[in-house]
Structures are given as structure tokens and as C-alpha cells.
Write a protein that holds these residues in place. Sequence first.
Motif, PDB file in Angstrom:
ATOM      1  N   SER A 114      34.747  14.760  31.331  1.00 17.19           N
ATOM      2  CA  SER A 114      34.910  15.776  32.358  1.00 17.19           C
ATOM      3  C   SER A 114      36.349  15.867  32.857  1.00 17.19           C
ATOM      4  CB  SER A 114      33.976  15.500  33.537  1.00 17.19           C
ATOM      5  OG  SER A 114      34.157  14.182  34.017  1.00 17.19           O
ATOM      6  N   ARG A 115      37.076  14.758  32.780  1.00 15.55           N
ATOM      7  CA  ARG A 115      38.493  14.764  33.160  1.00 15.55           C
ATOM      8  C   ARG A 115      39.258  13.858  32.219  1.00 15.55           C
ATOM      9  NH1 ARG A 115      40.117  12.375  37.279  1.00 15.55           N
ATOM     10  NH2 ARG A 115      38.251  11.309  37.999  1.00 15.55           N
ATOM     11  N   GLY A 119      43.959  14.527  34.977  1.00 18.94           N
ATOM     12  CA  GLY A 119      43.098  15.129  35.983  1.00 18.94           C
ATOM     13  C   GLY A 119      43.270  14.510  37.359  1.00 18.94           C
ATOM     14  N   GLY A 126      38.016  18.641  35.001  1.00 20.55           N
ATOM     15  CA  GLY A 126      39.429  18.886  34.801  1.00 20.55           C
ATOM     16  C   GLY A 126      39.695  20.260  34.203  1.00 20.55           C
TER      17      GLY A 126
END
Length: 328
Positions: A114-115, A119, A126
Motif C-alpha cells: 500500500s505504501r 510514502g 501511497g
Amino acid sequence: MSNGLVIAAVDGSEHSLEALEWARRAALRHGAGLLVAHVLSDSAQLYAGRRSSLHDASEPLEYADPVRDRVRDLLAAAPERPAEVRYEALEGSVPEALRVIGAETRPLALVMGSRGRGGFAALLLGSNSRAVATTAPCTVVVVPRAERAPGAGAGAGTGTGTGTGTGTGGTVVLGLHTAETHDDVLAFAFAEAAARGTAVQVVSAYPVPPSPAVAPLDTPFTVITPEELVGDDGDTAPAERDTLRAQQERLAPFLDRHPEVPVEQAAVPGGAAERLVEASRSAALVVVGRHHPRRSLGALMMGSVANTVLQHAHGPVAVVPATHDEPV
């Protein structure tokens, strides 16, 4: 999904390494190969360009790539590896490089955290993850970092339980707009459930007029099996009943193809996004369509449901684009 290739996008961050583990297991489930893709840092790309332009033979042929070394170590320590594993270092911006490799290889899925390293800690999603999920020509699975108990070791969060991380437990939750969701989205959800040996839970929303009687979002919704659909004389609201019947019509071809996959149906008032986010706490995977082909400018927009689920999900989310021009 079956056979083919699963891509894991890594940058050395914990988010991306947990995505690598998810991709490894996905490749094993589907009998697919695993391609680990690392978009080189700006400094590595500058070095490669400098060496190429200057033809400096005194410089090493390769820029040191600690991410590649880390990936090799992790895969070597894994209990099982896909039959085919390869690593590719890519150049360019992260979204564009991953978009290109997705277009070239047409993978079963492109998996990323996700990141990444760049990030902001306060963001659940992200900018690179969002950009890839929005524009890639293939299904993108975004894996949020697993929640870890204080003092948990580096291997925590990669077990087989439900919830966050790379676990295989739980159902495959499908966000279905009965009139708009493309068949590609349903096909992905059913294939994934079949590979996992689990059920598909289908969640659709129906409109309701504003009223104090509308149930709050934290009220659990009712999940039924196809055999439990109520008749015209039942207590179910007409809009809910119509939604469940429309679900059955859309699901029928996939039930024929995957008779081994149990199906649970749920119709919820208002919007589906919040329900899908809540379901992601225990789901193995939440599957949503990226957008309605007739309501967006090509691949440059993401629907509100997909966007909300990506931003707030507690577990892995698959964003599936329509691969044909016309919706079903």
C-alpha cells in the motif's frame, strides 16, 4: 486466475516485502510463475546512464542492488517457491515502469504494497500504489501492511490467518453493481475463490430514500445463500429483493463454471463501499471493479467504491479493470 504469471512490485520496504509474500503464495495457488519487479532508485538509474554514456570500463558493470539481494534471501528461505521465479530491475517512474511491464506480460495480477519507501506514514495508500491501481492494464492487488503486536518479529503478519497480511483464510468478497460491474471482475473473484477453496461473498447496494428508519452503517448486514432468497410475500424490502434477484442473474454463469465455489449474497442499503471496508477485516481478498467503461475517460479515473476501499481497507484489495470496451 490459473497459470500465467504473478508480478510482485518491490522496493525493499516492509510493505513491498509483505506484498512479495502474498504474490509468492498466489503464484503457488494458481500454478503460476513469479516475476519480482524492482524499479531502480533515481541514483541507480543515473549511475547506469552515466556508465553507458561515458563507456567507463573501470566502473563496475552493475550498480549494487540491495533490494535484489534481499529478495533472493527471502525467497531462498521460503518454505516453497513457484517453479519459475525471475527478477527484473526496471527504469523510469514507478507507475509508468509497472504499467509497461503489466502491458507486456499481461499477468494474472500485479501485487504491490500500500505504501513504498517514499510514502508518508500517515497515508494508508501511497501515490504510486494509487497511480498503478488506476492506470495498469491488468488486475492490481494492493496489500496493506499487516498489523503487528508489540515485539513481534520480522516474520509476523505473514501467517495463514484471516485479516491483514498474506493469509489465505476468509472468503473472497466481491463488490458487485449488478448493472455495471464487468464480467472480468466476477471471473477474477470466482477463480481466486476456487484456488483458495473458499466462498465468494457478494455485496451489492440498493438505493433507499432518506429516512430516520434507515439502519446505521455499523449495523451488520444479512448474508444469505441463493436458496434462502425470499419470495414476493416475504418481509424483505422490494429494493433489496430485486437486488438479490439481479445478483443471481449476474452470478448464474459463474456458478455454472465454478459449482465448487459456495456463494453468499448480501444486499445493503445506501452505498457498498463502507460495507466492503468492514468486510475486509476478515476477508481473504476484496475484489472491486476499477470503473464503469462508459463513465470514465479511459483508464484515467477510478470509481468511488474502488477508491474508498483502496484508501481504507484492512486487508488485500484486487482492483480489476475491464479488458473489453463494452460492459456486459
